[in-house]
Design a protein around this motif. Structure first.
Motif: not given
Length: 423
Positions: A398-400, A378-379, A329-330, A372-373
């Motif tokens: 971030l993936s969905l 992930r979040y 998580a970020m 973050a990416d």
């Protein structure tokens, strides 16, 4: 003028160090399974230890050691290998008084002044094991099988275990006589180092990598030709146990290794395409070494492998693990108040073992999402003035590309549930 790292050394940076950690973690796991315990010895020792232990005629002692006088005018040497140091520790700490055998392993840096090339450094790293206090052939087989199974665990293929017996002082005297007789008429064709070895330690001539010396020694008597009954029986027993355990080996009568302390079993593990030489591990039995450095008569056997060379082999064969995301998580905090509140949230997540980070430069929402990416989070946990006013946190997958709000008071528990489920 920019100061650079010393020649023959390297900086291990993020992105690379994870590969080292993976290899070291696998090593420690295998050693635990085999019942070996870790030992750590000083980076430098009295020079005499290596002169007596490694051997005065070896290239290591003659050409490659980093030796210096300390302020007490004592000669000290950065360790070029660790077997002698482990034996010194065994004697000094009276490990011979413990139940035998003592099974040890080490991981650490060594130092040799040699020409840097692919897979060779002046500061390099080794993993090794030493078994002290047992002379049975099955111990030799266990040591060889440990490194064989380690390489299989790592996924390496195309390996060959070369094994030989260099005999004991009794039968080696006969081989020495035969070898000197064979080489005497062609002594002038040997390199300068081997001409010197002719009288002091002719067996080392078989280990010379000079093409002219290899040509001179073609057809020379090998230690296998002169083994006494005890050494011959010991070697046959080692081979039988290895074969039954499924270790693939090849008897190499010219294998003598480069150190003076070896007796009976000697071995190397070979793999192609890693530069310089193809050996990624070498070792053998040294039943006289502990006594040579002042300890009681004690049988010993071990091996050492270069960490850099094994990593090179894993790289060539594409066996290194894929890079894992740095963060789960970020936190994206917008404004000083959000940073302050968000930092407390971040600290709570980290205290539960969850890998989480935050932007430290006060960048925009867009740039923080990009960061973050890039870090594989992930979040994204978004907290700004509006969210603070409503006492909520935005959790963005971030993936969905989906996002939802949760009360700030429930945020730690909610995020941790996702982490534990791996989603």
């Amino acid at each position: 003028m920019t100061i650079q790292r010393p020649k023959g050394t390297q900086d291990l940076l993020p992105g690379t160090i994870e590969q080292w950690q993976y290899l070291e973690d696998t090593i420690r796991s295998v050693c635990r399974e085999y019942g070996y315990e870790e030992i750590r010895t000083p980076m430098f020792e009295a020079t005499e230890l290596f002169q007596r232990g490694v051997g005065q005629t070896t290239d290591i002692v003659k050409k490659e050691m980093y030796t210096f006088l300390d302020k007490g005018n004592r000669s000290m040497t950065l360790r070029p290998e660790l077997t002698a140091s482990v034996c010194r520790a065994y004697v000094e700490n009276k490990l011979y008084g413990q139940p035998q055998p003592v099974k040890l392993y080490y991981i650490g840096p060594m130092f040799r002044y040699e020409r840097p090339q692919s897979g060779r450094f002046r500061q390099f790293h080794q993993f090794g094991v030493e078994v002290l206090g047992a002379d049975q052939a099955i111990v030799d087989a266990e040591v060889i099988s440990l490194v064989w199974n380690l390489y299989r665990r790592l996924g390496l293929v195309g390996l060959e275990v070369h094994v030989n017996s260099v005999g004991c002082p009794t039968c080696r005297a006969s081989h020495r006589e035969q070898l000197q007789e064979f080489l005497a008429v062609r002594k002038a064709e040997l390199c300068n180092d081997c001409q010197e070895r002719f009288e002091r330690n002719p067996l080392r001539i078989l280990d010379c990598k000079n093409p002219s010396c290899q040509a001179v020694t073609a057809g020379a008597p090998t230690t296998k030709d002169t083994l006494c009954a005890d050494c011959s029986t010991h070697f046959a027993r080692v081979l039988d146990i290895l074969g039954r355990a499924g270790v693939v080996y090849r008897v190499n009568p010219r294998l003598v290794r480069g150190l003076d302390y070896y007796t009976k079993t000697a071995f190397e593990v070979m793999v192609e395409e890693i530069g310089a030489q193809s050996a990624i591990c070498g070792g053998g039995r040294y039943d006289k070494l502990v006594e040579e450095i002042g300890g009681p008569p004690t049988a010993g056997i071990g091996f050492a492998m270069g960490i850099e060379r094994v990593l090179a082999a894993l790289q060539v064969q594409d066996k290194l693990p894929k890079k894992e995301p740095k963060l789960f998580a970020m936190l994206i905090a917008l404004g000083e108040k959000a940073q302050t509140e968000g930092f407390a949230l971040l600290n709570a997540l980290r205290s539960q073992g969850l890998p989480a980070g935050m932007d430290l430069l006060g960048r925009s929402l867009k740039n923080q999402l990009k960061s973050a990416d890039r870090q594989g989070a992930r979040y994204a946990l978004i907290l700004g003035e509006e969210e603070l006013a409503r006492n909520v946190l935005v959790i963005k997958d971030l993936s969905l590309g989906e996002q939802r709000e949760v009360p700030l008071t429930d945020a730690v528990e909610e995020i941790n549930k996702n982490y534990q489920r791996g989603v």
